[in-house]
Each structure stands twice: as C-alpha cells, then as structure tokens.
Design an enzyme around this catalytic site. Structure first.
Site, PDB file in Angstrom:
ATOM      1  N   GLY A  72     -85.201  -6.201  21.264  1.00 24.49           N
ATOM      2  CA  GLY A  72     -85.983  -4.995  20.981  1.00 24.49           C
ATOM      3  C   GLY A  72     -87.115  -5.283  20.008  1.00 24.49           C
ATOM      4  N   ASN A 153     -82.809   5.542  14.603  1.00 21.92           N
ATOM      5  CA  ASN A 153     -81.551   4.795  14.564  1.00 21.92           C
ATOM      6  C   ASN A 153     -80.635   5.207  13.409  1.00 21.92           C
ATOM      7  OD1 ASN A 153     -84.007   3.444  13.528  1.00 21.92           O
ATOM      8  ND2 ASN A 153     -82.552   2.077  12.540  1.00 21.92           N
ATOM      9  N   GLN A 181     -82.764   3.173  20.776  1.00 18.73           N
ATOM     10  CA  GLN A 181     -81.595   4.025  20.538  1.00 18.73           C
ATOM     11  C   GLN A 181     -81.449   5.108  21.603  1.00 18.73           C
ATOM     12  OE1 GLN A 181     -79.154   3.780  18.284  1.00 18.73           O
ATOM     13  NE2 GLN A 181     -80.019   2.016  17.242  1.00 18.73           N
ATOM     14  N   SER A 201     -83.422  -2.450  24.252  1.00 18.25           N
ATOM     15  CA  SER A 201     -82.703  -3.662  23.854  1.00 18.25           C
ATOM     16  C   SER A 201     -81.319  -3.704  24.470  1.00 18.25           C
ATOM     17  CB  SER A 201     -82.593  -3.718  22.329  1.00 18.25           C
ATOM     18  OG  SER A 201     -81.747  -4.784  21.942  1.00 18.25           O
ATOM     19  N   GLY A 202     -80.889  -4.886  24.899  1.00 18.90           N
ATOM     20  CA  GLY A 202     -79.608  -5.033  25.582  1.00 18.90           C
ATOM     21  C   GLY A 202     -78.389  -4.728  24.734  1.00 18.90           C
ATOM     22  N   HIS A 203     -78.395  -5.226  23.474  1.00 22.34           N
ATOM     23  CA  HIS A 203     -77.130  -5.158  22.723  1.00 22.34           C
ATOM     24  C   HIS A 203     -76.799  -3.772  22.203  1.00 22.34           C
ATOM     25  CE1 HIS A 203     -78.309  -5.257  18.337  1.00 22.34           C
ATOM     26  NE2 HIS A 203     -79.459  -5.636  18.855  1.00 22.34           N
ATOM     27  N   THR A 239     -88.834 -19.891  29.981  1.00 22.68           N
ATOM     28  CA  THR A 239     -87.939 -19.835  31.133  1.00 22.68           C
ATOM     29  C   THR A 239     -87.020 -18.632  30.993  1.00 22.68           C
ATOM     30  OG1 THR A 239     -88.042 -22.223  31.329  1.00 22.68           O
ATOM     31  CG2 THR A 239     -86.204 -21.120  32.444  1.00 22.68           C
ATOM     32  N   CYS A 325     -80.172  -3.223   8.887  1.00 27.71           N
ATOM     33  CA  CYS A 325     -81.249  -4.102   8.427  1.00 27.71           C
ATOM     34  C   CYS A 325     -81.455  -3.975   6.928  1.00 27.71           C
ATOM     35  CB  CYS A 325     -82.541  -3.747   9.137  1.00 27.71           C
ATOM     36  SG  CYS A 325     -82.267  -3.409  10.861  1.00 27.71           S
TER      37      CYS A 325
HETATM   38  C1  LIG Z   1     -81.760  -2.184  17.082  1.00 27.55           C
HETATM   39  C2  LIG Z   1     -83.127  -1.594  17.115  1.00 27.55           C
HETATM   40  C3  LIG Z   1     -84.269  -2.396  17.294  1.00 27.55           C
HETATM   41  C4  LIG Z   1     -84.196  -3.898  17.343  1.00 27.55           C
HETATM   42  O1  LIG Z   1     -83.613  -4.397  18.517  1.00 27.55           O
HETATM   43  P1  LIG Z   1     -83.079  -5.921  18.503  1.00 27.55           P
HETATM   44  O2  LIG Z   1     -82.721  -6.180  19.921  1.00 27.55           O
HETATM   45  O3  LIG Z   1     -81.914  -5.944  17.573  1.00 27.55           O
HETATM   46  O4  LIG Z   1     -84.210  -6.755  18.015  1.00 27.55           O
HETATM   47  C5  LIG Z   1     -85.489  -1.781  17.370  1.00 27.55           C
HETATM   48  N1  LIG Z   1     -85.612  -0.449  17.272  1.00 27.55           N
HETATM   49  C6  LIG Z   1     -84.546   0.354  17.111  1.00 27.55           C
HETATM   50  C7  LIG Z   1     -84.754   1.830  17.038  1.00 27.55           C
HETATM   51  C8  LIG Z   1     -83.277  -0.191  17.014  1.00 27.55           C
HETATM   52  O5  LIG Z   1     -82.222   0.615  16.827  1.00 27.55           O
END
Ligand SMILES: *Cc1c(COP(=O)(O)O)cnc(C)c1O
Length: 393
Positions: A72, A153, A181, A201-203, A239, A325
């Site tokens: 993200g 977030n 989010q 973002s994937g996680h 890649t 963070c």
């Molecule tokens: C977690 C988050 C990100 C960062 O994503 P990452 O994949 O951890 O770099 C960016 N913006 C928001 C609002 C997030 O909650």
C-alpha cells in the site's frame, strides 16, 4: 490464557487458507517468469492475466487499469509522486491532502515539499470528516493531485470521496484515494466512483504482506516510481510477484463476497461502542455512523493506552493504541490531535478493529475483560483520584 481474540485487523490480517491454497501452485510448479516466451513463462503469464482480470471484475474497471505493486505504501507513493511530477510539466506544482492521512501519504507529501512542491493539509471536524469548504477553496488550477483517504485507519471515519472527486475535477486536478482500509469493508465500484487513482494493500484483506495494487484510470498518465524492465506496461519495473498476485486476486474475491457479512460486523462494532462508551469519562473517537464496520476507537480519561494494551494482551486480546506506525514513538496520534482530542487525553485511546472472523462471544469477552481493566488502571491513577474527589463535591 483462556481465549485468543485478534482485534487488530487494521494493522494486519491473518492470511486465509483459501489464499494460501491459491498461491501454492505458483511456488510448486507455476514458477515461471511471466515475461518469458517459453511454455513456463506463458503458464505464469496466463495466471497473472487471469488474476488481473478477476480483480478488475470486482472493482468494476478494466484489467489494464490494475497495476501490481509491493504494498500500500508503494501505491500511495507512486500515485502522489507520479501525479505531482507529471503535473509539474504543466505548471501544476501544488498538492492537496488532509491532516489525517496515513504516514505513507503524509510523508510522501512532505518529501515533495522538500522538492519544491506546495502542499495544503486540510483539517477535519471533531468526527474526522474533512472540511469540504476548506478543501474546495484550496484546490486551484495549480493543483496536480488531491489525495484523500477513503477511510481512516485509526478512527474509521469514511470520507465523502465522490464529492471530493467533483471538486478536484472541477479544477482539472487528479483525484487519488488510499482505500487500503476501505476495500473489503465498503462497496467500491470504480465504474461509478470517478477517482483517477486508488490504492489497496494485500495484507489488510487476508493476503500476504508485500503485495499491493494501484488502480490508474485509463487516460491518466503518471511518472514512473520504479524504472527498469517492461513489466506492468512499462510503468512499474520488477519481475512480477506471481504467487502473491494470484493470492491477492483470491483475497479480493473473498473480501468482496464478504461484504454481505458487514451488517453483522457493524452490529458487533456498535455493541462494543455502546458498552465501552457506557464507562464513565470515555469518548468515541471518529464518526458514530460514517465509520468502517469493524472500527472501534474509544478514549478513556486518566489511562495510558499502552497499559491497557499490555493488560489486554495478558488476557489474550490483541488491540492497538491507534496506529502501528506511531506505536513505537511516544508522540500522540496525529489523527486524534486533528479531531481535537487534547494532547494529555490522546494517550488514553484504544483501537479495536474486528472482522468477519470475530464472533459475538469475542465481543462479550472484550467487554468483560476491558471494563475491569479500565477500573483497575484508574484506581492506580492520581489524576483519577482528583476527578472522583471533584465529582463528590
Ligand atoms: C496499512 C495502510 C497503508 C500501508 O499499506 P502497506 O501495505 O502496509 O504498505 C496505507 N494506508 C492505509 C490507510 C493503511 O491502513
């Protein structure tokens, strides 16, 4: 430890078994380089094209508008820096954003300020909703990009992104939203939502860490952030991370199907909010209704958020003080300060971010565990003693 309750889904989520299963063949057999012309490469390319198409289908856009990134944060950097550098060529050297953005956006804007760009950081009201009048006034013919997060977030507040799009486009500026989010919690249909760029973002949606996506609407031109080979239509070299791309597609589909569970998640959220704000000298941070289904953020007077976290952790509950963070620093959350929480009270807040995996029993357990923890910590607080004394006068 009697029970384990994970209530920190805004920080990261466990990778779902279906995602692991979808990725497995990419490690075991489909390990080719999608750029290779031979059969092993074509096999990989086909899986990648298929993943891109499935993601595009969920988002209501074209597969050519989906670009894979490493996270993200990279998507946020690319959207803003790419739009700013491109805009500069046409005399657009100004950026508009808000004071409550994720550090991946805020620090990107600060970096651009050091390179000579001008940035307007727009404030928010007590609920965390961006000041639309100030935002509209800030956007000019010199604005390259307007960057406003879809949902926050820390406090979960959802922004009126469509209205903000109109304001940006009225002045010829690009509109970017960080939907990291929001996706999976609210319906996002890019055939209706007129943003030019959107990050995910994937996680945060049960895929692994280290995979992200940037939607770039057809016709929108961004400068590259990562130069090199011709991957991602020459716009993002490196890649391709095929296993994670395939995993992301699976996670996106599951998250989209999961939207039907959001009324249940919202009901659990509201039960938590009601129980925790019934504790005296507490307050809800963020908007009561324009808020992510899984986000609860409550402040308690005379308490250190960190102490609460440690005691909850000992009872098997994973929560957060707001932002993973900033948790390493002692600075209070920039988001809580922005909504007007006084400096000395900003430390006493806790964020519980629940998900579709959370159960009603988990919610009961959080309530029956947290309530006595607040009471116990207050008993040890001289500040609390003052409050009790004064209220008895
Ligand atoms: C977690 C988050 C990100 C960062 O994503 P990452 O994949 O951890 O770099 C960016 N913006 C928001 C609002 C997030 O909650």
């Amino acid at each position: 430890m009697s029970r384990f309750v994970y209530a920190d889904n805004a920080a990261t989520t466990p990778v779902s078994q279906a995602v692991i299963d979808a990725m497995a063949p990419c490690f075991a057999s489909a390990w080719g380089n999608p750029s290779s012309l031979h059969s092993k490469g074509r096999e990989a390319k086909k899986l990648m094209d298929d993943a891109r198409e499935r993601i595009a289908k969920v988002f209501g856009c074209e597969s050519g508008e989906i670009y894979f990134t490493s996270c993200g944060s990279e998507s946020d950097n690319w959207a803003i820096k790419g739009a700013a550098l491109r805009g500069k060529k046409k005399g657009r050297t100004h950026i508009v954003t808000t004071v409550i953005e994720h550090p991946a956006v805020l620090n990107t804007c600060r970096a651009l300020e050091r390179e000579g760009f001008e940035v307007s950081y727009i404030g928010v009201d007590a609920d965390g909703v961006v000041d639309l009048a100030a935002l509209e006034a800030a956007i000019t013919e010199k604005t390259a990009v307007v960057a406003v997060m879809y949902a926050n977030n820390e406090i979960g507040t959802i922004q009126p992104i469509e209205k903000i799009c109109e304001m940006a486009h009225a002045k010829g500026a690009l509109m970017f939203t960080d939907a990291v989010q929001a996706f999976g919690n609210v319906e996002i249909d890019l055939s209706k939502l007129p943003v030019d760029m959107l990050a995910m973002s994937g996680h945060k949606i049960h895929a692994p860490k280290g995979i992200g996506m940037l939607f770039v609407r057809k016709g929108t031109v961004l400068s590259n952030l990562i130069d090199g080979g011709g991957q991602e239509k020459r716009h993002r070299a490196g890649t391709e991370n095929l296993p994670y791309i395939v995993g992301l597609a699976k996670a996106v589909e599951i998250a989209h199907e999961g939207l039907k569970d959001m009324p249940r998640v919202t009901a659990m959220r509201d039960r938590l909010i009601e129980a925790l704000t019934a504790i005296p000298y507490s307050r809800l941070n963020g908007h009561r209704t324009k808020r992510l289904p899984g986000n609860v953020n409550v402040g308690f007077e005379c308490i250190e958020g960190e102490s609460m976290l440690l005691l909850l952790d000992m009872k098997g509950i994973c929560a957060s003080t707001g932002s993973a963070c900033s948790s390493a620093s002692l600075e209070p959350s920039h988001v809580l300060l922005a909504i007007g929480v006084p400096h000395e009270k900003a430390h006493g807040s806790i964020r519980l971010s629940i998900s579709r995996e959370t159960t009603d029993e988990d919610v009961d357990y959080i309530i029956e565990t947290l309530t006595p923890i607040v009471a116990r910590l207050r008993e040890m607080s001289p500040l609390w003693e003052e409050i009790v004394k004064n209220s008895n006068k």
